[in-house]
Design a protein around this motif. Structure first.
Motif, PDB file in Angstrom:
ATOM      1  N   PRO A  99      25.487  42.415  35.884  1.00 31.26           N
ATOM      2  CA  PRO A  99      26.943  42.348  35.951  1.00 31.26           C
ATOM      3  C   PRO A  99      27.425  40.906  35.858  1.00 31.26           C
ATOM      4  CG  PRO A  99      26.006  42.788  38.109  1.00 31.26           C
ATOM      5  CD  PRO A  99      24.879  42.835  37.117  1.00 31.26           C
ATOM      6  N   ALA A 100      28.628  40.747  35.350  1.00 32.08           N
ATOM      7  CA  ALA A 100      29.214  39.411  35.268  1.00 32.08           C
ATOM      8  C   ALA A 100      29.438  38.880  36.680  1.00 32.08           C
ATOM      9  CB  ALA A 100      30.542  39.479  34.514  1.00 32.08           C
ATOM     10  N   ALA A 101      29.384  37.583  36.813  1.00 37.43           N
ATOM     11  CA  ALA A 101      29.566  36.954  38.124  1.00 37.43           C
ATOM     12  C   ALA A 101      31.033  37.040  38.535  1.00 37.43           C
ATOM     13  CB  ALA A 101      29.125  35.498  38.054  1.00 37.43           C
ATOM     14  N   ALA A 102      31.254  37.122  39.827  1.00 36.18           N
ATOM     15  CA  ALA A 102      32.621  37.113  40.332  1.00 36.18           C
ATOM     16  C   ALA A 102      33.276  35.797  39.921  1.00 36.18           C
ATOM     17  CB  ALA A 102      32.610  37.251  41.849  1.00 36.18           C
ATOM     18  N   GLN A 103      34.578  35.846  39.729  1.00 36.12           N
ATOM     19  CA  GLN A 103      35.246  34.690  39.163  1.00 36.12           C
ATOM     20  C   GLN A 103      36.484  34.295  39.960  1.00 36.12           C
ATOM     21  OE1 GLN A 103      36.650  35.873  35.284  1.00 36.12           O
ATOM     22  NE2 GLN A 103      37.320  37.838  36.030  1.00 36.12           N
ATOM     23  N   ASN A 104      36.850  33.056  39.819  1.00 32.14           N
ATOM     24  CA  ASN A 104      38.139  32.544  40.262  1.00 32.14           C
ATOM     25  C   ASN A 104      38.877  32.133  39.003  1.00 32.14           C
ATOM     26  OD1 ASN A 104      37.771  32.812  43.038  1.00 32.14           O
ATOM     27  ND2 ASN A 104      36.796  30.814  43.188  1.00 32.14           N
ATOM     28  N   VAL A 105      40.063  32.664  38.817  1.00 36.91           N
ATOM     29  CA  VAL A 105      40.851  32.361  37.629  1.00 36.91           C
ATOM     30  C   VAL A 105      42.137  31.671  38.058  1.00 36.91           C
ATOM     31  CG1 VAL A 105      42.093  33.364  35.678  1.00 36.91           C
ATOM     32  CG2 VAL A 105      39.890  34.312  36.353  1.00 36.91           C
ATOM     33  N   GLU A 106      42.471  30.587  37.380  1.00 42.46           N
ATOM     34  CA  GLU A 106      43.666  29.816  37.696  1.00 42.46           C
ATOM     35  C   GLU A 106      44.539  29.749  36.448  1.00 42.46           C
ATOM     36  OE1 GLU A 106      43.331  26.312  40.473  1.00 42.46           O
ATOM     37  OE2 GLU A 106      43.846  25.310  38.597  1.00 42.46           O
ATOM     38  N   PHE A 107      45.838  29.961  36.621  1.00 41.38           N
ATOM     39  CA  PHE A 107      46.771  29.857  35.498  1.00 41.38           C
ATOM     40  C   PHE A 107      48.140  29.424  36.019  1.00 41.38           C
ATOM     41  CE2 PHE A 107      46.982  34.210  36.984  1.00 41.38           C
ATOM     42  CZ  PHE A 107      48.334  34.521  36.978  1.00 41.38           C
ATOM     43  N   GLY A 161      37.061  38.051  43.886  1.00 38.77           N
ATOM     44  CA  GLY A 161      35.661  38.440  43.772  1.00 38.77           C
ATOM     45  C   GLY A 161      35.373  39.443  42.681  1.00 38.77           C
ATOM     46  N   SER A 162      36.386  39.856  41.944  1.00 40.14           N
ATOM     47  CA  SER A 162      36.184  40.828  40.875  1.00 40.14           C
ATOM     48  C   SER A 162      35.564  40.152  39.655  1.00 40.14           C
ATOM     49  CB  SER A 162      37.520  41.456  40.476  1.00 40.14           C
ATOM     50  OG  SER A 162      37.348  42.303  39.363  1.00 40.14           O
ATOM     51  N   ASP A 163      34.840  40.923  38.869  1.00 43.85           N
ATOM     52  CA  ASP A 163      34.289  40.412  37.615  1.00 43.85           C
ATOM     53  C   ASP A 163      35.076  40.959  36.420  1.00 43.85           C
ATOM     54  OD1 ASP A 163      33.499  43.027  37.688  1.00 43.85           O
ATOM     55  OD2 ASP A 163      31.398  42.649  37.236  1.00 43.85           O
ATOM     56  N   GLN A 164      36.232  41.564  36.681  1.00 44.40           N
ATOM     57  CA  GLN A 164      37.056  42.161  35.637  1.00 44.40           C
ATOM     58  C   GLN A 164      37.962  41.114  34.990  1.00 44.40           C
ATOM     59  OE1 GLN A 164      36.719  45.543  34.856  1.00 44.40           O
ATOM     60  NE2 GLN A 164      34.997  45.230  36.244  1.00 44.40           N
ATOM     61  N   CYS A 165      38.298  41.329  33.723  1.00 44.91           N
ATOM     62  CA  CYS A 165      39.252  40.456  33.037  1.00 44.91           C
ATOM     63  C   CYS A 165      40.639  41.078  32.948  1.00 44.91           C
ATOM     64  CB  CYS A 165      38.754  40.130  31.628  1.00 44.91           C
ATOM     65  SG  CYS A 165      37.393  38.941  31.602  1.00 44.91           S
ATOM     66  N   LEU A 166      40.730  42.401  32.870  1.00 46.89           N
ATOM     67  CA  LEU A 166      42.026  43.058  32.736  1.00 46.89           C
ATOM     68  C   LEU A 166      42.630  43.334  34.106  1.00 46.89           C
ATOM     69  CD1 LEU A 166      41.488  45.554  29.798  1.00 46.89           C
ATOM     70  CD2 LEU A 166      42.545  43.288  29.764  1.00 46.89           C
ATOM     71  N   TYR A 167      43.816  42.770  34.322  1.00 46.28           N
ATOM     72  CA  TYR A 167      44.534  42.910  35.588  1.00 46.28           C
ATOM     73  C   TYR A 167      45.935  43.434  35.333  1.00 46.28           C
ATOM     74  CZ  TYR A 167      41.405  40.661  38.925  1.00 46.28           C
ATOM     75  OH  TYR A 167      40.366  40.386  39.777  1.00 46.28           O
ATOM     76  N   ASP A 168      46.477  44.120  36.328  1.00 40.20           N
ATOM     77  CA  ASP A 168      47.874  44.509  36.330  1.00 40.20           C
ATOM     78  C   ASP A 168      48.605  43.537  37.250  1.00 40.20           C
ATOM     79  OD1 ASP A 168      47.004  46.661  34.817  1.00 40.20           O
ATOM     80  OD2 ASP A 168      47.028  48.049  36.507  1.00 40.20           O
ATOM     81  N   PHE A 169      49.814  43.146  36.842  1.00 38.04           N
ATOM     82  CA  PHE A 169      50.651  42.242  37.626  1.00 38.04           C
ATOM     83  C   PHE A 169      51.879  43.008  38.121  1.00 38.04           C
ATOM     84  CE2 PHE A 169      49.538  38.039  35.188  1.00 38.04           C
ATOM     85  CZ  PHE A 169      48.245  38.120  35.658  1.00 38.04           C
ATOM     86  N   LYS A 170      52.293  42.723  39.343  1.00 38.98           N
ATOM     87  CA  LYS A 170      53.528  43.284  39.896  1.00 38.98           C
ATOM     88  C   LYS A 170      54.359  42.138  40.452  1.00 38.98           C
ATOM     89  CE  LYS A 170      55.241  46.477  43.421  1.00 38.98           C
ATOM     90  NZ  LYS A 170      54.817  47.459  44.451  1.00 38.98           N
TER      91      LYS A 170
END
Length: 110
Positions: free
Chosen positions: A20-28, A75-84
């Motif tokens: 599985p892909a490693a958990a990530q921290n994404v900044e934008f 901690g998710s390894d997913q790229c697709l997220y929903d925003f609210k």
């Protein structure tokens, strides 16, 4: 001997390919170009059914015309997220399927 060595490399490559892909921290950068202040910002991986915590925090507000840095570090390894987004008026805007792995900035508009 060569056949056994090649077999070992092939097995290693297969295991590496299914890990599985490693958990990530994404900044934008989140940019508020709407006419209202943003009071709450929630995210969730698109394959889940519940929203995470408010990324603006308890006292956070992103005023109209301003921007800020957002970090998703759940901690998710997913790229697709929903925003609210929940605006000053209480209006909610839900944006599904945002690819955060490719996201440098996101702009909220009216």
């Amino acid at each position: 001997m060569k056949t056994e060595l090649l077999g070992a490399f092939a097995a290693l490559a297969f295991v590496a390919g299914v890990a599985p892909a490693a958990a990530q921290n994404v900044e934008f950068t989140l940019i508020n170009e709407s006419s209202q202040a943003l009071h709450y910002f929630y995210t969730t991986p698109s394959n889940e059914d519940s929203w995470g915590y408010d990324l603006l925090g308890e006292t956070g507000t992103l005023e109209s015309g301003y921007n800020g840095t957002v970090t998703i570090g759940d901690g998710s390894d997913q790229c697709l997220y929903d925003f609210k987004f929940v605006m000053d008026s209480g209006a909610e805007l839900i944006e599904p399927g945002i690819d955060i792995c490719e996201l440098g900035s996101y702009t909220i508009t009216d």
